[in-house]
Scaffold this motif. Structure first.
Motif, PDB file in Angstrom:
ATOM      1  N   GLN A   1       0.852  -1.189   0.000  1.00 42.32           N
ATOM      2  CA  GLN A   1       0.000   0.000   0.000  1.00 42.32           C
ATOM      3  C   GLN A   1       0.890   1.243   0.000  1.00 42.32           C
ATOM      4  O   GLN A   1       1.913   1.305   0.673  1.00 42.32           O
ATOM      5  CB  GLN A   1      -0.900  -0.013   1.236  1.00 42.32           C
ATOM      6  CG  GLN A   1      -2.032   0.972   1.180  1.00 42.32           C
ATOM      7  CD  GLN A   1      -3.058   0.710   2.278  1.00 42.32           C
ATOM      8  OE1 GLN A   1      -2.867  -0.125   3.166  1.00 42.32           O
ATOM      9  NE2 GLN A   1      -4.161   1.424   2.206  1.00 42.32           N
ATOM     10  N   TRP A   2       0.493   2.238  -0.789  1.00 44.71           N
ATOM     11  CA  TRP A   2       1.237   3.487  -0.866  1.00 44.71           C
ATOM     12  C   TRP A   2       0.885   4.379   0.311  1.00 44.71           C
ATOM     13  O   TRP A   2      -0.248   4.379   0.796  1.00 44.71           O
ATOM     14  CB  TRP A   2       0.956   4.217  -2.174  1.00 44.71           C
ATOM     15  CG  TRP A   2       1.618   3.547  -3.333  1.00 44.71           C
ATOM     16  CD1 TRP A   2       1.092   2.600  -4.156  1.00 44.71           C
ATOM     17  CD2 TRP A   2       2.954   3.766  -3.785  1.00 44.71           C
ATOM     18  NE1 TRP A   2       2.020   2.207  -5.097  1.00 44.71           N
ATOM     19  CE2 TRP A   2       3.166   2.901  -4.893  1.00 44.71           C
ATOM     20  CE3 TRP A   2       3.993   4.585  -3.365  1.00 44.71           C
ATOM     21  CZ2 TRP A   2       4.378   2.858  -5.586  1.00 44.71           C
ATOM     22  CZ3 TRP A   2       5.206   4.537  -4.061  1.00 44.71           C
ATOM     23  CH2 TRP A   2       5.387   3.686  -5.154  1.00 44.71           C
ATOM     24  N   VAL A   3       1.882   5.130   0.766  1.00 46.92           N
ATOM     25  CA  VAL A   3       1.747   6.045   1.887  1.00 46.92           C
ATOM     26  C   VAL A   3       2.085   7.447   1.406  1.00 46.92           C
ATOM     27  O   VAL A   3       3.108   7.656   0.742  1.00 46.92           O
ATOM     28  CB  VAL A   3       2.702   5.627   3.035  1.00 46.92           C
ATOM     29  CG1 VAL A   3       2.700   6.641   4.152  1.00 46.92           C
ATOM     30  CG2 VAL A   3       2.342   4.248   3.556  1.00 46.92           C
ATOM     31  N   LYS A   4       1.218   8.391   1.724  1.00 45.19           N
ATOM     32  CA  LYS A   4       1.483   9.810   1.437  1.00 45.19           C
ATOM     33  C   LYS A   4       2.183  10.393   2.655  1.00 45.19           C
ATOM     34  O   LYS A   4       1.688  10.288   3.777  1.00 45.19           O
ATOM     35  CB  LYS A   4       0.174  10.549   1.178  1.00 45.19           C
ATOM     36  CG  LYS A   4       0.363  12.022   0.905  1.00 45.19           C
ATOM     37  CD  LYS A   4      -0.985  12.692   0.673  1.00 45.19           C
ATOM     38  CE  LYS A   4      -0.823  14.177   0.434  1.00 45.19           C
ATOM     39  NZ  LYS A   4      -2.150  14.814   0.300  1.00 45.19           N
TER      40      LYS A   4
ATOM     41  N   PRO B   1       9.963  15.901  11.284  1.00 44.94           N
ATOM     42  CA  PRO B   1       8.563  15.627  11.609  1.00 44.94           C
ATOM     43  C   PRO B   1       7.691  15.486  10.358  1.00 44.94           C
ATOM     44  O   PRO B   1       7.839  16.250   9.402  1.00 44.94           O
ATOM     45  CB  PRO B   1       8.140  16.850  12.430  1.00 44.94           C
ATOM     46  CG  PRO B   1       9.031  17.947  11.950  1.00 44.94           C
ATOM     47  CD  PRO B   1      10.340  17.284  11.584  1.00 44.94           C
ATOM     48  N   ILE B   2       6.804  14.488  10.398  1.00 44.87           N
ATOM     49  CA  ILE B   2       5.922  14.221   9.258  1.00 44.87           C
ATOM     50  C   ILE B   2       4.491  13.987   9.734  1.00 44.87           C
ATOM     51  O   ILE B   2       4.237  13.697  10.901  1.00 44.87           O
ATOM     52  CB  ILE B   2       6.366  12.983   8.447  1.00 44.87           C
ATOM     53  CG1 ILE B   2       6.430  11.733   9.336  1.00 44.87           C
ATOM     54  CG2 ILE B   2       7.687  13.239   7.750  1.00 44.87           C
ATOM     55  CD1 ILE B   2       6.648  10.420   8.590  1.00 44.87           C
ATOM     56  N   VAL B   3       3.581  14.107   8.786  1.00 38.81           N
ATOM     57  CA  VAL B   3       2.226  13.582   8.912  1.00 38.81           C
ATOM     58  C   VAL B   3       2.078  12.635   7.723  1.00 38.81           C
ATOM     59  O   VAL B   3       2.541  12.935   6.625  1.00 38.81           O
ATOM     60  CB  VAL B   3       1.154  14.694   8.943  1.00 38.81           C
ATOM     61  CG1 VAL B   3       1.191  15.557   7.703  1.00 38.81           C
ATOM     62  CG2 VAL B   3      -0.229  14.102   9.156  1.00 38.81           C
ATOM     63  N   TRP B   4       1.482  11.470   7.964  1.00 39.58           N
ATOM     64  CA  TRP B   4       1.387  10.471   6.890  1.00 39.58           C
ATOM     65  C   TRP B   4       0.064   9.728   6.987  1.00 39.58           C
ATOM     66  O   TRP B   4      -0.557   9.677   8.041  1.00 39.58           O
ATOM     67  CB  TRP B   4       2.570   9.518   6.908  1.00 39.58           C
ATOM     68  CG  TRP B   4       2.684   8.648   8.132  1.00 39.58           C
ATOM     69  CD1 TRP B   4       3.279   8.979   9.321  1.00 39.58           C
ATOM     70  CD2 TRP B   4       2.200   7.312   8.282  1.00 39.58           C
ATOM     71  NE1 TRP B   4       3.195   7.924  10.195  1.00 39.58           N
ATOM     72  CE2 TRP B   4       2.538   6.886   9.589  1.00 39.58           C
ATOM     73  CE3 TRP B   4       1.531   6.425   7.450  1.00 39.58           C
ATOM     74  CZ2 TRP B   4       2.224   5.624  10.083  1.00 39.58           C
ATOM     75  CZ3 TRP B   4       1.207   5.157   7.928  1.00 39.58           C
ATOM     76  CH2 TRP B   4       1.554   4.776   9.228  1.00 39.58           C
ATOM     77  N   ASN B   5      -0.350   9.190   5.842  1.00 44.45           N
ATOM     78  CA  ASN B   5      -1.558   8.370   5.800  1.00 44.45           C
ATOM     79  C   ASN B   5      -1.479   7.394   4.633  1.00 44.45           C
ATOM     80  O   ASN B   5      -0.757   7.608   3.671  1.00 44.45           O
ATOM     81  CB  ASN B   5      -2.821   9.228   5.696  1.00 44.45           C
ATOM     82  CG  ASN B   5      -2.864  10.084   4.455  1.00 44.45           C
ATOM     83  OD1 ASN B   5      -2.329  11.177   4.439  1.00 44.45           O
ATOM     84  ND2 ASN B   5      -3.459   9.580   3.396  1.00 44.45           N
ATOM     85  N   PHE B   6      -2.215   6.304   4.772  1.00 42.11           N
ATOM     86  CA  PHE B   6      -2.287   5.307   3.706  1.00 42.11           C
ATOM     87  C   PHE B   6      -3.185   5.818   2.587  1.00 42.11           C
ATOM     88  O   PHE B   6      -4.234   6.401   2.838  1.00 42.11           O
ATOM     89  CB  PHE B   6      -2.862   3.982   4.229  1.00 42.11           C
ATOM     90  CG  PHE B   6      -1.937   3.248   5.148  1.00 42.11           C
ATOM     91  CD1 PHE B   6      -0.826   2.583   4.656  1.00 42.11           C
ATOM     92  CD2 PHE B   6      -2.185   3.215   6.504  1.00 42.11           C
ATOM     93  CE1 PHE B   6       0.025   1.904   5.501  1.00 42.11           C
ATOM     94  CE2 PHE B   6      -1.338   2.534   7.364  1.00 42.11           C
ATOM     95  CZ  PHE B   6      -0.235   1.878   6.867  1.00 42.11           C
ATOM     96  N   GLU B   7      -2.766   5.565   1.359  1.00 43.38           N
ATOM     97  CA  GLU B   7      -3.618   5.810   0.200  1.00 43.38           C
ATOM     98  C   GLU B   7      -4.462   4.552  -0.017  1.00 43.38           C
ATOM     99  O   GLU B   7      -4.082   3.464   0.425  1.00 43.38           O
ATOM    100  CB  GLU B   7      -2.764   6.094  -1.044  1.00 43.38           C
ATOM    101  CG  GLU B   7      -1.939   7.367  -0.962  1.00 43.38           C
ATOM    102  CD  GLU B   7      -2.759   8.641  -1.099  1.00 43.38           C
ATOM    103  OE1 GLU B   7      -4.007   8.579  -1.146  1.00 43.38           O
ATOM    104  OE2 GLU B   7      -2.141   9.710  -1.149  1.00 43.38           O
ATOM    105  N   PRO B   8      -5.588   4.672  -0.705  1.00 47.31           N
ATOM    106  CA  PRO B   8      -6.408   3.477  -0.962  1.00 47.31           C
ATOM    107  C   PRO B   8      -5.644   2.471  -1.828  1.00 47.31           C
ATOM    108  O   PRO B   8      -4.810   2.857  -2.646  1.00 47.31           O
ATOM    109  CB  PRO B   8      -7.611   4.016  -1.730  1.00 47.31           C
ATOM    110  CG  PRO B   8      -7.564   5.494  -1.612  1.00 47.31           C
ATOM    111  CD  PRO B   8      -6.163   5.885  -1.249  1.00 47.31           C
ATOM    112  N   PHE B   9      -5.944   1.180  -1.651  1.00 42.26           N
ATOM    113  CA  PHE B   9      -5.340   0.171  -2.506  1.00 42.26           C
ATOM    114  C   PHE B   9      -5.725   0.489  -3.958  1.00 42.26           C
ATOM    115  O   PHE B   9      -6.841   0.907  -4.229  1.00 42.26           O
ATOM    116  CB  PHE B   9      -5.793  -1.239  -2.126  1.00 42.26           C
ATOM    117  CG  PHE B   9      -5.039  -1.790  -0.955  1.00 42.26           C
ATOM    118  CD1 PHE B   9      -3.746  -2.266  -1.103  1.00 42.26           C
ATOM    119  CD2 PHE B   9      -5.618  -1.816   0.303  1.00 42.26           C
ATOM    120  CE1 PHE B   9      -3.038  -2.774  -0.033  1.00 42.26           C
ATOM    121  CE2 PHE B   9      -4.914  -2.324   1.389  1.00 42.26           C
ATOM    122  CZ  PHE B   9      -3.638  -2.799   1.220  1.00 42.26           C
ATOM    123  N   GLY B  10      -4.780   0.323  -4.861  1.00 41.48           N
ATOM    124  CA  GLY B  10      -5.003   0.655  -6.266  1.00 41.48           C
ATOM    125  C   GLY B  10      -4.476   2.033  -6.626  1.00 41.48           C
ATOM    126  O   GLY B  10      -4.361   2.367  -7.790  1.00 41.48           O
TER     127      GLY B  10
END
Length: 137
Positions: A76-79, A123-132
């Motif tokens: 899964q990609w992470v932003k 320092p970062i903020v990150w979240n998972f992108e949707p699958f695909g």
């Protein structure tokens, strides 16, 4: 007469506000933002079973999250957003990190997208992108 017009307007407004029936199940999920630090590591064979090289755009997510999801975030990609300046880049989840807290461990190639390896952490903020999802570039 005014009552009839107001009643008609109320019915029209209610019809417009009513949800449209659908046979599709929504796949939207709430995005969860994670706050922590980005660090870097030399990659190799990760927990997702894939061998990577340092120039690949790879992230290792916190081991606790990896374990909680039984490795379900593999590939899964992470932003990732740099909190110092707002720069954004993406990395693919291919490993876990036992000491990352709420942050991420980045491959050297991905870390250098944000700046020099000499910085060590930021320092970062990150979240998972949707699958695909496929990142730009």
């Amino acid at each position: 007469m005014a009552f009839r017009v107001l009643g008609t307007l109320a019915l029209v407004a209610a019809a417009l506000a009513a949800p449209t029936p659908s046979n599709e199940t929504s796949t939207l999920k709430k995005r969860i933002d994670h706050f922590g630090d980005a660090t870097w590591f030399h990659v190799g064979l990760g927990n997702c079973g894939v061998f990577s090289v340092d120039s690949d755009k790879i992230v290792a997510i916190p081991k606790s999250l990896y374990d909680q999801n039984n490795g379900g975030n593999c590939f899964q990609w992470v932003k990732i957003t740099d909190q110092r300046n707002g720069n954004v880049h993406w990395g693919q989840t291919l490993d876990s990190c036992p000491s990352c807290g709420d942050g991420l461990d980045l491959s050297p190639g991905l870390f250098e997208e944000f700046g020099s390896l000499d910085v060590g952490r930021f320092p970062i903020v990150w979240n998972f992108e949707p699958f695909g999802f496929v990142p730009p570039n």
